[in-house]
Design an enzyme around this catalytic site. Sequence first.
Site, PDB file in Angstrom:
ATOM      1  N   VAL A 148      33.556  11.080  18.237  1.00  0.00           N
ATOM      2  CA  VAL A 148      34.529  12.402  18.105  1.00  0.00           C
ATOM      3  C   VAL A 148      34.664  13.146  17.183  1.00  0.00           C
ATOM      4  CG1 VAL A 148      36.578  13.587  19.021  1.00  0.00           C
ATOM      5  CG2 VAL A 148      35.800  12.230  20.184  1.00  0.00           C
ATOM      6  N   GLY A 194      37.072  13.391  11.993  1.00  0.00           N
ATOM      7  CA  GLY A 194      36.473  12.500  13.156  1.00  0.00           C
ATOM      8  C   GLY A 194      36.714  10.766  13.475  1.00  0.00           C
ATOM      9  N   LYS A 195      36.482  10.411  14.689  1.00  0.00           N
ATOM     10  CA  LYS A 195      36.989   9.061  15.038  1.00  0.00           C
ATOM     11  C   LYS A 195      36.186   8.081  16.116  1.00  0.00           C
ATOM     12  CE  LYS A 195      40.987   6.547  14.299  1.00  0.00           C
ATOM     13  NZ  LYS A 195      41.497   6.269  12.876  1.00  0.00           N
ATOM     14  N   GLY A 196      36.609   6.984  16.154  1.00  0.00           N
ATOM     15  CA  GLY A 196      35.525   6.267  17.328  1.00  0.00           C
ATOM     16  C   GLY A 196      36.001   4.831  18.197  1.00  0.00           C
TER      17      GLY A 196
END
Length: 422
Positions: free
Chosen positions: A66, A111-113
């Site tokens: 995201v 962001g992040k995953g």
Amino acid sequence: MLVSASPTAEKNAYEVALENFDLAANALELEENVRAMIKYPERELTVSIPVRMDNGRIVRFQGHRVQHSTQRGPAKGGIRYHPNVTLDEVRALATWMTWKCAVVNIPYGGGKGGVTVNPKALSLGELERLTRRYASAILPIIGPEKDIPAPDVYTTPQIMAWIMDTFSMMTGYPVMGVVTGKPISLGGSLGRNEATARGCFYTTRASMDQLKIPMQGARVVVQGFGNAGSIAARLFHDAGAKVIVCSDTKGCIHNARGLDIPAVVEFKGRTGSVAGFPGSDGITAAELLAMDCDVLIPAALENAITEENANAVHARIIAEAANGPVTPEADRILDKKGVFLIPDILCNAGGVTVSYFEWVQDENHLFWDEHDVNAKLEKIMVRSFNDVLKIHLDKKVNMRLAANMLGVGRVAEACRIRGLYP
Ligand code: NAD
């Protein structure tokens, strides 16, 4: 005093992140056009990750990336491997990254995953195949100018090296700046491994100065003994504080005279847990949170301190090394009790700050020594702490809302200056 929020069992983490945003936006009296521009994720990608297991079977995992914001620079944020990862958790963590990068004023968005997986149940080969497949699935949206992943819970420098290698196989040349938190031999930065804990240490020391609590002999309790928790424990131990409790998923250990932290680190390395460390008493997780202490450092996962246990907390300072460890109800209780809270988007921002240094060094093919890295980090963390403290004192809001106001305010300013998108 206005109080801001963090995740609860009833509300998911993303709903809380949105609530946090609204509270900060209201306190800043942000115009609706800007709110519409900066509140929600810009891009979300959900991917299927088929992995051939060692027994020949293919198992399908699910992953996400995201990008919440690129208003102030490329998206930046870690990748989490955990069985409880959901799209909403990744959205929340991505949102917090946006405000965190703005609080420390580095030129990144958020962001992040995450991949829904228990990495402890995988062999090394399975972990590598999962990582490479996930990396190739999110490849179209990552890159040094677009979105730069990093480690988070249960992801390591080795995993970052595999992502860098997978990305470079596609470009045909080595791209060091596509991920941070890499091994030093592959363009990693000196000081990155300790950076989250160091940032937590610098901001806690500044809070102790503010509250006139001497470091020498200060009683410190640490929940979680991974990258953030174990290194924070060592930094406080080295500075003369007494780390009286630490814990991991297998147990909590206590010694009122102070634990020998280098020996605990060695013990955990050898046995896989802090539990059973010689010369310590085993205590419960509830006793850990209720321990009379100067500094309590939650350094594990979300929702550690809730309305059920917040009243029992006997800490003068809570330093949120973890993301989202205190629920909104607990925030209100702790506020009333007069506990001084260093919010996650400030307290654990040392990690992303040195990730930024790593990316700058990679992009310039020029590497700094560890002393330079730590000195630059200290300067940024102390300045950011003072910026948040000033809002806390001037506006009479709690520290969490003060940090959110600083972060959201800076992103809003960038958005206004860029102008609205056509
Ligand atoms: P890690 O995987 O290195 O360690 C996690 C530790 O928490 C392990 O020791 C595990 O045993 C322990 N743990 C998990 N659940 C627990 C529980 N219920 N009780 C006690 N211990 C428990 O992870 P990390 O990188 O240290 O991350 C910890 C927190 O810090 C996360 O919230 C993460 O998002 C945050 N954080 C990490 C970084 C970083 O650079 N590593 C940066 C910013 C924020």
